[in-house]
Design a protein around this motif. Sequence first.
Motif, PDB file in Angstrom:
ATOM      1  N   LYS A  69     -23.964  -9.485  49.449  1.00 20.51           N
ATOM      2  CA  LYS A  69     -24.993  -9.340  50.308  1.00 20.51           C
ATOM      3  C   LYS A  69     -24.536  -8.454  51.155  1.00 20.51           C
ATOM      4  CE  LYS A  69     -27.424 -13.232  49.784  1.00 20.51           C
ATOM      5  NZ  LYS A  69     -27.258 -15.106  50.910  1.00 20.51           N
ATOM      6  N   ILE A  70     -24.743  -7.410  52.329  1.00 23.95           N
ATOM      7  CA  ILE A  70     -24.667  -6.592  52.852  1.00 23.95           C
ATOM      8  C   ILE A  70     -24.679  -7.250  53.992  1.00 23.95           C
ATOM      9  CG2 ILE A  70     -25.071  -4.138  54.259  1.00 23.95           C
ATOM     10  CD1 ILE A  70     -25.684  -3.412  51.565  1.00 23.95           C
ATOM     11  N   LEU A  71     -24.479  -7.479  55.885  1.00 20.69           N
ATOM     12  CA  LEU A  71     -24.924  -7.619  56.726  1.00 20.69           C
ATOM     13  C   LEU A  71     -23.922  -6.204  57.412  1.00 20.69           C
ATOM     14  CD1 LEU A  71     -25.879 -10.242  59.256  1.00 20.69           C
ATOM     15  CD2 LEU A  71     -22.961 -10.747  58.976  1.00 20.69           C
ATOM     16  N   ILE A  72     -25.417  -5.929  58.276  1.00 17.94           N
ATOM     17  CA  ILE A  72     -25.769  -5.504  59.197  1.00 17.94           C
ATOM     18  C   ILE A  72     -25.354  -5.271  60.797  1.00 17.94           C
ATOM     19  CG2 ILE A  72     -27.162  -3.138  60.060  1.00 17.94           C
ATOM     20  CD1 ILE A  72     -27.114  -2.701  57.495  1.00 17.94           C
ATOM     21  N   VAL A  73     -23.531  -4.569  60.883  1.00 20.81           N
ATOM     22  CA  VAL A  73     -24.124  -5.253  62.304  1.00 20.81           C
ATOM     23  C   VAL A  73     -24.874  -4.622  63.790  1.00 20.81           C
ATOM     24  CG1 VAL A  73     -21.390  -5.144  63.946  1.00 20.81           C
ATOM     25  CG2 VAL A  73     -21.466  -5.806  61.922  1.00 20.81           C
ATOM     26  N   ALA A  74     -24.966  -5.282  64.334  1.00 21.27           N
ATOM     27  CA  ALA A  74     -26.659  -4.403  64.864  1.00 21.27           C
ATOM     28  C   ALA A  74     -25.718  -4.132  66.671  1.00 21.27           C
ATOM     29  CB  ALA A  74     -27.711  -5.632  65.250  1.00 21.27           C
ATOM     30  N   THR A  75     -24.441  -3.466  66.709  1.00 20.28           N
ATOM     31  CA  THR A  75     -24.398  -3.163  68.046  1.00 20.28           C
ATOM     32  C   THR A  75     -24.289  -1.665  68.165  1.00 20.28           C
ATOM     33  OG1 THR A  75     -23.099  -3.418  69.738  1.00 20.28           O
ATOM     34  CG2 THR A  75     -21.916  -3.551  67.749  1.00 20.28           C
ATOM     35  N   GLY A  76     -24.528  -1.034  69.570  1.00 23.97           N
ATOM     36  CA  GLY A  76     -24.022   0.369  69.497  1.00 23.97           C
ATOM     37  C   GLY A  76     -22.785   0.086  70.681  1.00 23.97           C
ATOM     38  N   ASN A  77     -21.803  -0.958  71.294  1.00 21.86           N
ATOM     39  CA  ASN A  77     -21.271  -0.875  71.721  1.00 21.86           C
ATOM     40  C   ASN A  77     -19.984  -1.424  71.597  1.00 21.86           C
ATOM     41  OD1 ASN A  77     -18.691  -2.213  73.612  1.00 21.86           O
ATOM     42  ND2 ASN A  77     -20.671  -2.807  74.946  1.00 21.86           N
ATOM     43  N   PRO A  78     -19.390  -0.168  71.147  1.00 22.84           N
ATOM     44  CA  PRO A  78     -17.506   0.117  70.872  1.00 22.84           C
ATOM     45  C   PRO A  78     -16.512  -0.905  70.315  1.00 22.84           C
ATOM     46  CG  PRO A  78     -17.934   2.262  72.082  1.00 22.84           C
ATOM     47  CD  PRO A  78     -18.984   1.447  72.013  1.00 22.84           C
ATOM     48  N   GLY A  79     -16.469  -2.063  71.978  1.00 18.48           N
ATOM     49  CA  GLY A  79     -16.023  -2.411  72.635  1.00 18.48           C
ATOM     50  C   GLY A  79     -16.323  -4.355  71.239  1.00 18.48           C
ATOM     51  N   LYS A  80     -17.766  -4.605  71.446  1.00 15.95           N
ATOM     52  CA  LYS A  80     -18.544  -5.523  70.823  1.00 15.95           C
ATOM     53  C   LYS A  80     -18.003  -5.391  69.718  1.00 15.95           C
ATOM     54  CE  LYS A  80     -22.574  -6.441  72.901  1.00 15.95           C
ATOM     55  NZ  LYS A  80     -23.998  -6.639  72.875  1.00 15.95           N
ATOM     56  N   LEU A  81     -17.744  -3.884  68.868  1.00 16.39           N
ATOM     57  CA  LEU A  81     -18.410  -4.074  67.500  1.00 16.39           C
ATOM     58  C   LEU A  81     -16.820  -4.449  66.868  1.00 16.39           C
ATOM     59  CD1 LEU A  81     -19.424  -2.996  64.405  1.00 16.39           C
ATOM     60  CD2 LEU A  81     -18.579  -0.956  65.555  1.00 16.39           C
ATOM     61  N   LYS A  82     -15.845  -3.948  68.051  1.00 19.07           N
ATOM     62  CA  LYS A  82     -14.442  -3.903  67.087  1.00 19.07           C
ATOM     63  C   LYS A  82     -14.644  -5.584  67.319  1.00 19.07           C
ATOM     64  CE  LYS A  82      -9.899  -2.912  68.423  1.00 19.07           C
ATOM     65  NZ  LYS A  82      -8.731  -2.367  70.021  1.00 19.07           N
ATOM     66  N   GLU A  83     -14.644  -6.754  68.321  1.00 23.48           N
ATOM     67  CA  GLU A  83     -14.841  -8.105  68.265  1.00 23.48           C
ATOM     68  C   GLU A  83     -15.325  -8.766  67.078  1.00 23.48           C
ATOM     69  OE1 GLU A  83     -14.637  -9.665  72.152  1.00 23.48           O
ATOM     70  OE2 GLU A  83     -13.373  -8.134  72.848  1.00 23.48           O
ATOM     71  N   MET A  84     -16.871  -7.837  66.750  1.00 24.34           N
ATOM     72  CA  MET A  84     -17.471  -9.107  65.639  1.00 24.34           C
ATOM     73  C   MET A  84     -17.059  -8.692  63.993  1.00 24.34           C
ATOM     74  SD  MET A  84     -21.071  -7.705  67.872  1.00 24.34           S
ATOM     75  CE  MET A  84     -22.621  -8.452  66.289  1.00 24.34           C
ATOM     76  N   GLN A  85     -16.252  -7.368  64.488  1.00 25.60           N
ATOM     77  CA  GLN A  85     -15.701  -7.301  62.994  1.00 25.60           C
ATOM     78  C   GLN A  85     -14.987  -7.769  62.765  1.00 25.60           C
ATOM     79  OE1 GLN A  85     -15.116  -2.898  63.325  1.00 25.60           O
ATOM     80  NE2 GLN A  85     -15.879  -2.456  62.009  1.00 25.60           N
ATOM     81  N   ALA A  86     -13.584  -8.195  63.764  1.00 23.42           N
ATOM     82  CA  ALA A  86     -12.202  -9.056  63.858  1.00 23.42           C
ATOM     83  C   ALA A  86     -12.774 -10.768  63.002  1.00 23.42           C
ATOM     84  CB  ALA A  86     -11.952  -8.878  64.956  1.00 23.42           C
ATOM     85  N   TYR A  87     -14.189 -11.046  63.909  1.00 28.36           N
ATOM     86  CA  TYR A  87     -14.873 -12.245  63.319  1.00 28.36           C
ATOM     87  C   TYR A  87     -15.052 -12.143  62.116  1.00 28.36           C
ATOM     88  CZ  TYR A  87     -14.054 -13.553  68.602  1.00 28.36           C
ATOM     89  OH  TYR A  87     -13.636 -13.589  70.010  1.00 28.36           O
ATOM     90  N   LEU A  88     -15.445 -11.569  61.623  1.00 20.75           N
ATOM     91  CA  LEU A  88     -16.512 -11.589  60.393  1.00 20.75           C
ATOM     92  C   LEU A  88     -15.146 -10.922  59.112  1.00 20.75           C
ATOM     93  CD1 LEU A  88     -19.847 -10.060  61.407  1.00 20.75           C
ATOM     94  CD2 LEU A  88     -19.542 -12.352  61.161  1.00 20.75           C
ATOM     95  N   GLU A  89     -13.946 -10.776  59.654  1.00 24.47           N
ATOM     96  CA  GLU A  89     -12.836 -10.035  58.914  1.00 24.47           C
ATOM     97  C   GLU A  89     -12.513 -10.656  57.396  1.00 24.47           C
ATOM     98  OE1 GLU A  89     -10.137  -8.342  61.472  1.00 24.47           O
ATOM     99  OE2 GLU A  89      -8.911  -9.759  60.906  1.00 24.47           O
ATOM    100  N   ASP A  90     -12.423 -12.351  58.206  1.00 29.51           N
ATOM    101  CA  ASP A  90     -12.210 -12.919  57.223  1.00 29.51           C
ATOM    102  C   ASP A  90     -13.108 -13.235  55.906  1.00 29.51           C
ATOM    103  OD1 ASP A  90      -9.467 -12.625  57.834  1.00 29.51           O
ATOM    104  OD2 ASP A  90      -9.791 -15.147  58.484  1.00 29.51           O
ATOM    105  N   LEU A  91     -14.707 -12.742  56.339  1.00 27.37           N
ATOM    106  CA  LEU A  91     -15.675 -13.393  54.912  1.00 27.37           C
ATOM    107  C   LEU A  91     -15.502 -12.393  54.359  1.00 27.37           C
ATOM    108  CD1 LEU A  91     -18.039 -14.731  57.311  1.00 27.37           C
ATOM    109  CD2 LEU A  91     -16.770 -16.324  56.500  1.00 27.37           C
ATOM    110  N   GLU A  92     -16.214 -12.891  52.923  1.00 26.88           N
ATOM    111  CA  GLU A  92     -16.367 -11.751  51.904  1.00 26.88           C
ATOM    112  C   GLU A  92     -18.051 -11.462  52.107  1.00 26.88           C
ATOM    113  OE1 GLU A  92     -15.029 -13.382  48.584  1.00 26.88           O
ATOM    114  OE2 GLU A  92     -13.213 -13.843  48.780  1.00 26.88           O
TER     115      GLU A  92
END
Length: 191
Positions: free
Chosen positions: A1-24
């Motif tokens: 499955k794909i998950l779209i990170v629905a933000t246009g804010n680069p600061g938020k995006l970086k943090e959201m990616q960090a929280y999600l990075e350990d998931l497959e």
Amino acid sequence: KILIVATGNPGKLKEMQAYLEDLEIELQIKPKDLEIEETGKTFVENAALKASQVALATGEWAIADDSGLAVEALNGAPGLYSARYAPTEAECIVRLLKELGDHPNRNAEFICAVAIARPDGSIAVEYQGICQGTITNEPTGIGGFGYDPIFYVPQVNMTFAQMSAELKHKISHRGQAFQGILPQLQTLFES
Ligand code: ITT
């Protein structure tokens, strides 16, 4: 499955990616031209709106974050309008410090609502996190984004902008919200 990170804010995006990075889970970023109007009356409503619309438009699962800073002496402003308080992040800080002036009550809280939508636009998970702090008299620290340099957390004697990414992740409003949704996200994506 794909998950779209629905933000246009680069600061938020970086943090959201960090929280999600350990998931497959394969993360993709929202198409830039896909703009969603934030018409909700609460952070949770706006997060759900953004996640739903992006999920519907892409036909994939989507995760959105709606967040903001509520200052007690300003009756909760900038609140839902934190991103639109001034044209740039630096000007947002200048405006907030100016509006607050030397008011003795500097209590504030950061709020973050996270919502995950299924490809049909229905909401699968919603969660809200809060972090209490105070507004400093001047910007302090160079990390993070947005209002981080003026948001001080007494427990650790630092502004968000003085913290390592790891520490901010542990205690921030976004950290709380993601700690709430991660187990559910794991279950959803493993089934
Ligand atoms: P998207 O809707 O595309 O995600 P946005 O920036 O418009 O991006 P919001 O409407 O949720 O997102 O606005 C949140 C604003 O609150 C954001 O622009 C920052 O100014 C501020 N903010 C939220 N979380 C923050 C944090 O961890 N540190 C500093 N400022 C933050």
